[in-house]
Design a protein around this motif. Structure first.
Motif, PDB file in Angstrom:
ATOM      1  N   ALA A 172       2.924 -45.573   0.541  1.00  0.00           N
ATOM      2  CA  ALA A 172       4.152 -45.617  -0.262  1.00  0.00           C
ATOM      3  C   ALA A 172       3.956 -46.518  -1.484  1.00  0.00           C
ATOM      4  CB  ALA A 172       5.328 -46.103   0.583  1.00  0.00           C
ATOM      5  N   ASP A 173       3.260 -47.620  -1.275  1.00  0.00           N
ATOM      6  CA  ASP A 173       2.992 -48.539  -2.385  1.00  0.00           C
ATOM      7  C   ASP A 173       2.188 -47.842  -3.478  1.00  0.00           C
ATOM      8  OD1 ASP A 173       2.773 -51.643  -3.201  1.00  0.00           O
ATOM      9  OD2 ASP A 173       0.838 -50.673  -3.580  1.00  0.00           O
ATOM     10  N   VAL A 174       1.173 -47.130  -3.074  1.00  0.00           N
ATOM     11  CA  VAL A 174       0.344 -46.411  -4.050  1.00  0.00           C
ATOM     12  C   VAL A 174       1.180 -45.335  -4.747  1.00  0.00           C
ATOM     13  CG1 VAL A 174      -1.641 -44.884  -4.327  1.00  0.00           C
ATOM     14  CG2 VAL A 174      -1.783 -46.864  -2.783  1.00  0.00           C
ATOM     15  N   ILE A 217      17.861 -55.974 -10.298  1.00  0.00           N
ATOM     16  CA  ILE A 217      16.932 -55.546 -11.349  1.00  0.00           C
ATOM     17  C   ILE A 217      17.686 -55.021 -12.566  1.00  0.00           C
ATOM     18  CG2 ILE A 217      15.162 -53.798 -11.872  1.00  0.00           C
ATOM     19  CD1 ILE A 217      14.235 -54.339  -8.872  1.00  0.00           C
ATOM     20  N   ASP A 232       9.766 -57.959 -11.558  1.00  0.00           N
ATOM     21  CA  ASP A 232      11.030 -57.790 -10.836  1.00  0.00           C
ATOM     22  C   ASP A 232      11.057 -56.473 -10.072  1.00  0.00           C
ATOM     23  OD1 ASP A 232      11.780 -60.124 -12.202  1.00  0.00           O
ATOM     24  OD2 ASP A 232      12.487 -58.930 -13.890  1.00  0.00           O
ATOM     25  N   SER A 233      10.624 -55.406 -10.740  1.00  0.00           N
ATOM     26  CA  SER A 233      10.661 -54.123 -10.040  1.00  0.00           C
ATOM     27  C   SER A 233       9.642 -54.129  -8.908  1.00  0.00           C
ATOM     28  CB  SER A 233      10.433 -52.956 -11.007  1.00  0.00           C
ATOM     29  OG  SER A 233       9.167 -53.030 -11.613  1.00  0.00           O
ATOM     30  N   PHE A 240       2.902 -54.212 -14.643  1.00  0.00           N
ATOM     31  CA  PHE A 240       4.254 -53.789 -14.243  1.00  0.00           C
ATOM     32  C   PHE A 240       5.244 -54.945 -14.335  1.00  0.00           C
ATOM     33  CE2 PHE A 240       2.157 -50.610 -11.083  1.00  0.00           C
ATOM     34  CZ  PHE A 240       1.913 -49.726 -12.108  1.00  0.00           C
ATOM     35  N   SER A 241       6.514 -54.590 -14.368  1.00  0.00           N
ATOM     36  CA  SER A 241       7.552 -55.621 -14.324  1.00  0.00           C
ATOM     37  C   SER A 241       7.510 -56.316 -12.965  1.00  0.00           C
ATOM     38  CB  SER A 241       8.932 -54.985 -14.509  1.00  0.00           C
ATOM     39  OG  SER A 241       9.929 -55.823 -13.950  1.00  0.00           O
ATOM     40  N   ALA A 296      10.546 -50.054 -15.009  1.00  0.00           N
ATOM     41  CA  ALA A 296      10.811 -51.419 -14.527  1.00  0.00           C
ATOM     42  C   ALA A 296      12.085 -51.520 -13.697  1.00  0.00           C
ATOM     43  CB  ALA A 296      10.844 -52.426 -15.676  1.00  0.00           C
ATOM     44  N   VAL A 297      12.518 -50.393 -13.133  1.00  0.00           N
ATOM     45  CA  VAL A 297      13.635 -50.433 -12.187  1.00  0.00           C
ATOM     46  C   VAL A 297      13.175 -49.799 -10.870  1.00  0.00           C
ATOM     47  CG1 VAL A 297      15.393 -50.382 -13.991  1.00  0.00           C
ATOM     48  CG2 VAL A 297      14.613 -48.227 -12.979  1.00  0.00           C
ATOM     49  N   LEU A 298      14.061 -49.690  -9.910  1.00  0.00           N
ATOM     50  CA  LEU A 298      13.703 -49.042  -8.648  1.00  0.00           C
ATOM     51  C   LEU A 298      14.192 -47.596  -8.643  1.00  0.00           C
ATOM     52  CD1 LEU A 298      14.681 -51.711  -5.950  1.00  0.00           C
ATOM     53  CD2 LEU A 298      12.541 -51.453  -7.205  1.00  0.00           C
ATOM     54  N   PHE A 312       7.188 -57.998 -20.900  1.00  0.00           N
ATOM     55  CA  PHE A 312       7.676 -58.581 -19.656  1.00  0.00           C
ATOM     56  C   PHE A 312       7.461 -60.092 -19.579  1.00  0.00           C
ATOM     57  CE2 PHE A 312       6.570 -54.249 -17.719  1.00  0.00           C
ATOM     58  CZ  PHE A 312       7.871 -53.797 -17.828  1.00  0.00           C
ATOM     59  N   VAL A 328       9.111 -47.692 -11.104  1.00  0.00           N
ATOM     60  CA  VAL A 328       8.498 -49.014 -11.239  1.00  0.00           C
ATOM     61  C   VAL A 328       7.501 -49.037 -12.401  1.00  0.00           C
ATOM     62  CG1 VAL A 328       6.987 -50.701 -10.104  1.00  0.00           C
ATOM     63  CG2 VAL A 328       8.953 -49.746  -8.869  1.00  0.00           C
ATOM     64  N   PRO A 329       6.533 -48.140 -12.433  1.00  0.00           N
ATOM     65  CA  PRO A 329       5.585 -48.229 -13.547  1.00  0.00           C
ATOM     66  C   PRO A 329       6.162 -47.847 -14.900  1.00  0.00           C
ATOM     67  CG  PRO A 329       5.044 -46.360 -12.116  1.00  0.00           C
ATOM     68  CD  PRO A 329       6.087 -47.170 -11.408  1.00  0.00           C
ATOM     69  N   LEU A 339       9.666 -51.606   0.760  1.00  0.00           N
ATOM     70  CA  LEU A 339       8.659 -50.824   1.483  1.00  0.00           C
ATOM     71  C   LEU A 339       8.052 -51.571   2.671  1.00  0.00           C
ATOM     72  CD1 LEU A 339       6.676 -49.163  -1.483  1.00  0.00           C
ATOM     73  CD2 LEU A 339       8.565 -48.204  -0.147  1.00  0.00           C
ATOM     74  N   ASP A 389       0.103 -54.903   0.714  1.00  0.00           N
ATOM     75  CA  ASP A 389       0.742 -53.728   0.125  1.00  0.00           C
ATOM     76  C   ASP A 389      -0.267 -52.581   0.043  1.00  0.00           C
ATOM     77  OD1 ASP A 389       3.342 -54.854  -0.345  1.00  0.00           O
ATOM     78  OD2 ASP A 389       2.362 -56.125  -1.824  1.00  0.00           O
ATOM     79  N   ARG A 390      -1.509 -52.940  -0.156  1.00  0.00           N
ATOM     80  CA  ARG A 390      -2.580 -51.949  -0.028  1.00  0.00           C
ATOM     81  C   ARG A 390      -3.895 -52.678   0.201  1.00  0.00           C
ATOM     82  NH1 ARG A 390      -2.989 -49.278  -5.970  1.00  0.00           N
ATOM     83  NH2 ARG A 390      -0.712 -49.254  -5.883  1.00  0.00           N
ATOM     84  N   CYS A 394       4.374 -45.043  -5.186  1.00  0.00           N
ATOM     85  CA  CYS A 394       5.460 -45.541  -6.050  1.00  0.00           C
ATOM     86  C   CYS A 394       4.950 -46.249  -7.299  1.00  0.00           C
ATOM     87  CB  CYS A 394       6.383 -46.472  -5.279  1.00  0.00           C
ATOM     88  SG  CYS A 394       7.224 -45.676  -3.915  1.00  0.00           S
ATOM     89  N   THR A 395       3.652 -46.384  -7.429  1.00  0.00           N
ATOM     90  CA  THR A 395       3.122 -46.971  -8.662  1.00  0.00           C
ATOM     91  C   THR A 395       2.322 -45.946  -9.467  1.00  0.00           C
ATOM     92  OG1 THR A 395       1.185 -47.787  -7.454  1.00  0.00           O
ATOM     93  CG2 THR A 395       3.025 -49.307  -7.711  1.00  0.00           C
ATOM     94  N   GLU A 429      -3.452 -52.945 -13.199  1.00  0.00           N
ATOM     95  CA  GLU A 429      -2.228 -52.143 -13.225  1.00  0.00           C
ATOM     96  C   GLU A 429      -1.051 -52.969 -12.718  1.00  0.00           C
ATOM     97  OE1 GLU A 429      -1.811 -47.698 -11.752  1.00  0.00           O
ATOM     98  OE2 GLU A 429      -1.447 -49.097 -10.107  1.00  0.00           O
ATOM     99  N   ARG A 430      -1.295 -53.681 -11.635  1.00  0.00           N
ATOM    100  CA  ARG A 430      -0.242 -54.524 -11.062  1.00  0.00           C
ATOM    101  C   ARG A 430       0.270 -55.527 -12.093  1.00  0.00           C
ATOM    102  NH1 ARG A 430       1.124 -52.134  -6.151  1.00  0.00           N
ATOM    103  NH2 ARG A 430       2.548 -53.571  -5.117  1.00  0.00           N
ATOM    104  N   ASN A 449      13.710 -58.016 -17.913  1.00  0.00           N
ATOM    105  CA  ASN A 449      12.546 -57.130 -17.910  1.00  0.00           C
ATOM    106  C   ASN A 449      12.942 -55.654 -17.884  1.00  0.00           C
ATOM    107  OD1 ASN A 449      10.571 -59.098 -18.061  1.00  0.00           O
ATOM    108  ND2 ASN A 449      10.384 -59.298 -15.832  1.00  0.00           N
ATOM    109  N   MET A 488      10.585 -53.351  -5.097  1.00  0.00           N
ATOM    110  CA  MET A 488       9.857 -52.269  -4.419  1.00  0.00           C
ATOM    111  C   MET A 488       9.177 -52.786  -3.154  1.00  0.00           C
ATOM    112  SD  MET A 488       6.664 -49.997  -5.853  1.00  0.00           S
ATOM    113  CE  MET A 488       5.364 -51.115  -5.346  1.00  0.00           C
TER     114      MET A 488
END
Lengths: 571, 571
Positions: free
Chosen positions: B208-210, B542, A510-511, A507-508, B186-188, B566, B182-183, A519, A413-414, B212-213, A503-504, B547, A515
């Motif tokens: 995108a991962d970075v 979700i 599930d989300s 987070f929830s 906890a949803v999309l 969570f 997400v952060p 992606l 993911d990164r 979106c968080t 940070e990871r 959560n 996500m």
């Protein structure tokens, strides 16, 4: 609850805090099979399902009517792997049942009703991957799976048949194929059935709608004209027809009739409190951070380059060894370490030896075993893509992200790559090295490579990277080329990496799962992405809905004599 | 609960049992807008978001910081429709904000936290369709949407921008684009954001991962180099740059600069206890069966065939009239009749007049209004495909399933066509009539026609049907051609149809939703199918997870000062 109390086929191990937990073990071998009978005749193998009613992985349900749980599927997966590696002579595999009048009645409902949400989802993922590996064998290994349905094939039973390339249904006036999940259980056929019906067999959508709402399923001529099966035969002719078809497919196989198979000996695995260790793969847990470091080490010595020497190494051939170890590690982590939400990949060793191992694969593609190893590597990396864990790859001095191992950077993911060196560390700075293997042999389940997925609208960037094939690329250049996400220097490294992992964990989960699943798969869609994306996501949703899993839901009430009580609101 | 207590912009109506219920009305007009300001300058329209804090559809939340609820989006949809039909001169639409320092902060979180699961899902579906219609205008109507982000664009705010073709972000050191769902929640991002980032804008998956968080989002040069926006401009140059870009796009438009628009006058709609009636569309409910019959009647007289006469009819032009009425009916049923799980489509009238109306569309494709009507019909039929209701089409004597209306047969989960006539009914037996319009202009959201989706691996069957263009096909032939699912005679008709509808009502609506969503979209995948399939399914999941929506979940605790608690198990 059920998941954590599974007591069959398990190994006890201690975990921090001294709690005793139970582990699902994915390794087995034919002498230990309880549920499958494997037999061979010339170039045809027969894999007959004969589920032992009292052989469930956990107490609390009987595996009646060839219904299955994860334990049954673990054996199936083992058999499929051995057929590929231990049996080069086999060109056709016939899946059938050793029971009278029943082929397979699908996943055991009582087991599903009692399982946790996480277990249901993970169970479906593994069974899906196993069925995909059947299709991979048919398509790419010269080992075609066909199915002889000699009795009722319901739900997951028919879905198993759908994974094969040719379905023969006995025409005895009663045996039928069916997907009764919607009308009976208020869930979906969870192992690709809906997708394969319309997208693989091209059953017309309205026919599929009718079929999937018919509890009793379909048989006879209509099952052929609706494309649900390929042929029907009377009981008296079933064996002959199956033998005939199996031989036809085997005769088309390019697998060698007289080669010696590669024995899949047990893995050398040690499980301790905070670690799991194999020969080349090691897992180190940080439970506070919900993180595991997964390190893969390069070959210790130069891998063989010619076919005879590769065969002589067998399971010790490095690409084969890491594929097996990583495969087992992934399945272990998914099933037994659900609170470990972040997987951090690292590598160690000599990139030249990784490159040499890749070359051994690329230079001997005509050899059946080399082909199998490459396909296995492909499937293992695909497991990472569909794993609901955050994937972070760290590239540090001493690492060896060359060729096949570079896929772990592209699958992340990164990724973080250290620019320069750490103070006091006299190893040279980290590099990554693209290899020919990154440009084709290891596609994702969307059918294109991780590089193609990464640069969907910029094919020129892929060419820039191809131009660097075999070159060691430093952090700054890797960042410029788009191979890594960040390239901090030693001053920032520790903070950046730690913050990302912390940070990871905050987070929830599930989300993050939703996500990451959204992606990771840009670009084209395939049967596989449809199954893991669309179908699994809908099934997961339904597995949370009161109409299925509530106290008055269909899964809970199945077999009680009580009808489910539905909330009829559509959403 | 919230859904059913909405009291703003509502009409009271009586339902069987005399319970008073409240209705969400999707019809509005610019003089009634509370939240949007529409202005025009030459060939450029500006749609400025200016949400009234106390203007929520329901009490219980304030629409702060240009956050939106369904009411805001109903106005947006109305504006988009009017821009297409009432403003042929408009080549570019600029979406911006009328507020200082904030563009749009997305869907209102308090509203989401208080909404029922069904409402959240339905809200997301409508907002998704509205954003897809923005892309449809850009791609097919010569009306390009661009976005001027003059302040913070968070979550649904940035997703609105993502639906446009060119994103300009103010570079003021603070304004940013972000997807903080997400952060923070906890949803999309529920309106296509994840999919559009990687699949439309081709942002690299690790970037995108970075992104979106990152709660605070991204701004400045990195937002351009990561492809999140197309350009950044200082505040002093924002207006000029937007005007310049808008003019560039408008200059490329093929829309007529001096044509007269078609006024979207209010629909003639009557809502009673068990029925909703428009001029050509009527809904008749059977609440015991959870079923509504949706009848569409053919034109009453020969439709005009030349452009001038078509324009003179305006909204009364039959294809336009049924598109508007069906559109409103679909939205009404989805939002206000969630217990009506089965939609049964019927038609009545003269197939020749339907064919003549289709011909009026097909013979005048160069006309901007005719093009818009055809695109509108396409979008309305697409709404049916993604509706979570079972669709059954009945073809009986007196029906007129020709051309465009034949799409209702092809869109159905299953269809029944009477073979022969009913006893005592002296009307001729039912026929269906393929038209040229079935072979291209009305694709599904997978990008191909319903016929192509139906016969994925059998293109020859499509040719067989094309050979029947303009011909009346009886039930037996229609069944042979694969156009209808079943063709019972009058003896079996009533039982078969009744059983099908009763059976549907007995199944879990959730499993039907998952099944239908899986079976309807065989074949290729597009941005739209990814959004409605993969992304929406994950979001729905979700939206059920503790959560997010549990008492200690992030959506419930947002704004309370308490952190969400969570369960860290990954599934």
């Amino acid at each position: 609850m059920v998941l954590q109390s599974w007591i069959n086929r398990v190994t006890l191990f201690l975990r921090k805090g001294a709690a005793l937990l139970l582990m699902i073990d994915f390794s087995t071998n034919p002498t230990a099979y309880k549920h499958w009978k494997l037999s061979f005749e010339d170039r045809v193998a027969t894999l007959a399902m004969d589920v032992r009613e009292d052989g469930g992985l956990v107490p609390g349900y009987d595996l009646k009517l060839n219904s299955y749980d994860l334990g049954v599927d673990i054996e199936l997966y083992d058999a499929i792997q051995r057929l590929r590696f231990e049996h080069p002579e086999i060109g056709t595999v016939v899946i059938t049942s050793a029971k009278e009048r029943v082929f397979c009645s699908g996943a055991n409902i009582t087991m599903l009703g009692k399982s946790s949400h996480a277990h249901k989802v993970n169970f479906c993922k593994f069974t899906n991957e196993t069925r995909n590996s059947i299709e991979d064998a048919t398509e790419n290994s010269g080992q075609t799976y066909i199915c002889a349905i000699n009795g009722t094939a319901a739900g997951g039973g028919y879905e198993l048949a759908l994974a094969t390339d040719h379905i023969i249904l006995i025409d005895d006036g009663s045996s039928a194929v069916s997907l009764p999940e919607v009308p009976l259980l208020a869930v979906l056929p969870g192992t690709g059935g809906l997708t394969r019906v319309v997208d693989k067999r091209h059953v017309r959508r309205d026919h599929a709608d009718v079929f999937c709402t018919l509890t009793e399923g379909m048989r006879g001529k209509r099952s052929v004209s609706w494309k649900l099966v390929d042929e029907i035969v009377p009981r008296s002719k079933l064996d002959d027809t199956v033998r005939e078809r199996a031989t036809e497919f085997a005769n088309k196989s390019d697998r060698p009739a007289n080669a010696k198979g590669i024995k899949l000996t047990p893995l050398n695995r040690t499980i301790s409190d905070d670690a799991v260790t194999y020969d080349h793969v090691s897992l180190q847990f940080d439970r506070d951070l919900g993180m595991v470091k997964i390190n893969i080490s390069a070959p210790d010595e130069t891998p063989p380059s010619d076919v005879a020497a590769i065969h002589a190494q067998g399971v010790a051939f490095w690409p084969m060894a890491i594929a097996r170890e990583l495969d087992d590690a992934i399945l272990h982590l998914r099933a037994n370490e659900t609170e470990i939400g972040t997987w951090v990949f690292t590598t160690s060793g000599d990139a030249n030896l990784v490159e040499a191992a890749d070359a051994a694969l690329l230079d001997n593609t005509a050899d059946w075993f080399v082909r199998e190893v490459t396909l296995f590597l492909k499937r293992v990396f695909k497991r990472i893509d569909v794993t609901s864990r955050s994937i972070i790859t760290l590239i540090e001095p001493g690492s060896c992200f060359a060729g096949s191992l570079l896929e772990l950077v592209l699958a992340a993911d990164r990724s973080y790559m250290l620019a320069g060196t750490f103070e006091g560390d006299n190893r040279p700075e980290a590099t990554v090295r693209p290899g020919t293997i990154n440009f084709g042999p290891l596609p994702m389940c969307n059918g294109i490579t991780r590089l193609e997925t990464r640069f969907l609208s910029e094919p020129e960037k892929i060419e820039d990277i191809r131009a660097e094939t075999g070159n060691d690329i430093d952090a700054e250049t890797a960042e410029d080329l788009g191979l890594v996400t960040f390239a901090p220097d030693d001053i920032d490294w520790e903070d950046e990496v730690r913050l990302a992992i912390e940070e990871r964990a905050s987070f929830s989960p599930d989300s993050l799962t939703g996500m990451e699943a959204s992606l990771r798969f840009a670009g084209p869609e395939t049967l596989e992405t449809k199954i893991f994306g669309r179908l699994s996501a809908w099934q997961n949703w339904i597995f949370q809905r009161p109409n299925a899993v509530g106290d008055e839901g269909a899964l809970k009430r199945f077999g009680t004599g009580l009808k489910a009580d539905f909330d009829n609101n559509r959403v």
